[in-house]
Design an enzyme around this catalytic site. Structure first.
Site, PDB file in Angstrom:
ATOM      1  N   CYS A 162       0.817  -1.225   0.000  1.00 10.09           N
ATOM      2  CA  CYS A 162       0.000   0.000   0.000  1.00 10.09           C
ATOM      3  C   CYS A 162       0.850   1.275   0.000  1.00 10.09           C
ATOM      4  O   CYS A 162       0.353   2.358  -0.282  1.00 10.09           O
ATOM      5  CB  CYS A 162      -0.944  -0.005   1.189  1.00 10.09           C
ATOM      6  SG  CYS A 162      -1.974  -1.472   1.232  1.00 10.09           S
ATOM      7  N   HIS A 206      -3.138   7.182   2.414  1.00  8.77           N
ATOM      8  CA  HIS A 206      -3.632   5.874   1.996  1.00  8.77           C
ATOM      9  C   HIS A 206      -5.027   5.684   2.605  1.00  8.77           C
ATOM     10  O   HIS A 206      -5.218   5.906   3.810  1.00  8.77           O
ATOM     11  CB  HIS A 206      -2.660   4.795   2.489  1.00  8.77           C
ATOM     12  CG  HIS A 206      -3.147   3.407   2.288  1.00  8.77           C
ATOM     13  ND1 HIS A 206      -3.766   3.007   1.127  1.00  8.77           N
ATOM     14  CD2 HIS A 206      -3.118   2.320   3.103  1.00  8.77           C
ATOM     15  CE1 HIS A 206      -4.093   1.727   1.243  1.00  8.77           C
ATOM     16  NE2 HIS A 206      -3.719   1.296   2.427  1.00  8.77           N
ATOM     17  N   ASN A 210     -10.057   0.149   0.298  1.00  7.33           N
ATOM     18  CA  ASN A 210      -8.593   0.160   0.284  1.00  7.33           C
ATOM     19  C   ASN A 210      -8.122  -0.488  -1.024  1.00  7.33           C
ATOM     20  O   ASN A 210      -8.362  -1.667  -1.244  1.00  7.33           O
ATOM     21  CB  ASN A 210      -8.104  -0.633   1.508  1.00  7.33           C
ATOM     22  CG  ASN A 210      -6.599  -0.771   1.583  1.00  7.33           C
ATOM     23  OD1 ASN A 210      -5.889  -0.544   0.600  1.00  7.33           O
ATOM     24  ND2 ASN A 210      -6.107  -1.171   2.737  1.00  7.33           N
TER      25      ASN A 210
END
Ligand SMILES: CC(C)(COP(=O)(O)OP(=O)(O)OC[C@H]1O[C@@H](n2cnc3c(N)ncnc32)[C@H](O)[C@@H]1OP(=O)(O)O)[C@@H](O)C(=O)NCCC(=O)NCCS
Length: 315
Positions: A113, A241, A271
Site C-alpha cells: 500500500c 492511503h 482500500n
C-alpha cells in the site's frame, strides 16, 4: 539540486460496484458494522477489466492532464502487488501499449500500500540519470484476486482500481522531501506467493495493522515536515492511503490536522493498496482541492510493514 513536481494525475476504476449489502450476503456482516469500523460503503471489483487495462487508462488520463507524450517519459514505474503477469512486468506492457521509447526505464515495484510514495521517491532518484525529464507512476491493483471472500475480517476492506501521476524533473524545482521505511514483518499483513503451498490470499492481523498505522503515520508526517522545515499549516491538502476512516481520524487528532484538509474517498473505493493514495490525489486535484503551486503531503502504510511519506507540489 533538482526535484520533481506533479504535472498530471489520472485514475481508472472498474465498472462493477460491490456494496456492503452485497458483502453481507456473502459473509456474516452488515453495512452498519463495516461503515462504523472503516468508513467504507462500497468498493469496485474487476469483472471484465484486466490490471493492465486499468493501468493503461489511468496512465492515459495522467498524460493528458500533464500535456505530456509517451515519448517524453524517461522512467515508468508500476507499484502493484496484483500484476496480470509475473513477467513481463505491467510497466513493460505499458511501454508497448503507450509507445514509450525502448530506453525508458520500466519496471514494477513491490511496496504494497506504500507503493505510490515509493514510486514517487524512486522516480525522482532515477530521473536524475535520464535524458528525458518526465516520469510516469501507475499504481494498478486487482485486490479481488487475492481476497478471501469467506474472511469477513479482510474482504470488507479491499477494492480494485488504478491511479497514476506524471511527474516533471527539473532544476527549477527543489528536491521533493520523502521519508520511507520498512520493518521486515511477515505476520501482520501478507499473501503467500507461488510455491508456498497455500492459496495466495491476504491474511491480516487487523488490530496489529491498526496500531502500527496510528503510531507510524504521525511519526512519518513529523519527520517529513521537520525535513522540509514546515508545519501542518503549510500543507494545503493531506492525501493519505485510504485504508480506514478511523485510522485517519486518530492521525488528524494526534497531529491537530483539521478534517477539511484531509481528502477521503474510502467510502466509495475502499482500500485499493498502492492505488489508494494515487486515486485520492487525482480525486483531490480534479475536485479543485489542489491547484498548481500548492503542496500535498502524501502518506501511506501497508504490508512489509512499510510506510512512506512525500511532500509533493503541483507544477
Ligand atoms: C479490520 C478491522 C476493521 C476490524 O475492526 P476491529 O474493531 O479491530 O475488530 P476486531 O478484529 O477486534 O473484531 C471485533 C469483533 O468483530 C468481529 N468482526 C470482524 N469482522 C467483522 C465484520 N466484517 N462484520 C461483523 N463483525 C466482524 C470479530 O469477529 C470480533 O468479534 P468477537 O468480539 O465476537 O470476537 C480493523 O482492525 C482495521 O481496520 N484494521 C486495520 C486494517 C487495515 O487498515 N489494513 C490495511 C492496511 S494497508
Amino acid at each position: 539540486m533538482s526535484g520533481i513536481r506533479i504535472r498530471g494525475t489520472g485514475c481508472s476504476l472498474p465498472r462493477q460496484t460491490v456494496t456492503n449489502q452485497d458483502l453481507s450476503r456473502m459473509v456474516e456482516t452488515s453495512d452498519e458494522w463495516i461503515y462504523a469500523r472503516t468508513g467504507i460503503r462500497e468498493r469496485r471489483r474487476c469483472v471484465e477489466e484486466s490490471q493492465c487495462e486499468l493501468a493503461l487508462n489511468a496512465a492515459r488520463a495522467a498524460l493528458e492532464m500533464a500535456g505530456a507524450s509517451p515519448a517524453d517519459i524517461g522512467v515508468c514505474l508500476v507499484p502493484t502487488i496484483t500484476p496480470d503477469y509475473i513477467t513481463p512486468s505491467t510497466a513493460c506492457m505499458l511501454q508497448k501499449e503507450l509507445g514509450m521509447p525502448e530506453d525508458t526505464v520500466c519496471f514494477d515495484l513491490s511496496a504494497a500500500c506504500s507503493g505510490f510514495v515509493f514510486g514517487l521517491h524512486t522516480a525522482q532518484a532515477l530521473l536524475a540519470y535520464s535524458r528525458r525529464k518526465y516520469g510516469l507512476i501507475v499504481c494498478s491493483e486487482v485486490l479481488s484476486r487475492i481476497t478471501d471472500y469467506t474472511d469477513r475480517g479482510t474482504c470488507i476492506l479491499f477494492g480494485d482500481g488504478a491511479g497514476a501521476a506524471v511527474v516533471e524533473y527539473s532544476d527549477r524545482y527543489a528536491p521533493m522531501p520523502s521519508v520511507l521505511g520498512a520493518r521486515g514483518d511477515r505476520e501482520s499483513l501478507y499473501a503467500p506467493g507461488i510455491g508456498r503451498g497455500e492459496p495466495p490470499v491476504l491474511h491480516m492481523g487487523g488490530t496489529q495493522v491498526f496500531k502500527f498505522a496510528v503510531e507510524t503515520v504521525p511519526e512519518c508526517i513529523r519527520a517529513l515536515l521537520d525535513r522540509a522545515g514546515l508545519t501542518p499549516e503549510d500543507v494545503d491538502q493531506f492525501v493519505f492511503h485510504q485504508a480506514n476512516r478511523r485510522i485517519l481520524e486518530r492521525v488528524m487528532k494526534k497531529m491537530g490536522i483539521p478534517e477539511e484538509k484531509v481528502w477521503m474517498n474510502m467510502e466509495h473505493y475502499g482500500n485499493v493498496s498502492s492505488a489508494s493514495t494515487a486515486i485520492a490525489l487525482d480525486d483531490a486535484v480534479r475536485a479543485g482541492r489542489l491547484a498548481p503551486g500548492q503542496k500535498a503531503l502524501c502518506c501511506a502504510f501497508g504490508g512489509g510493514l512499510t510506510w512512506a511519506g512525500a511532500l509533493v507540489e503541483l507544477a
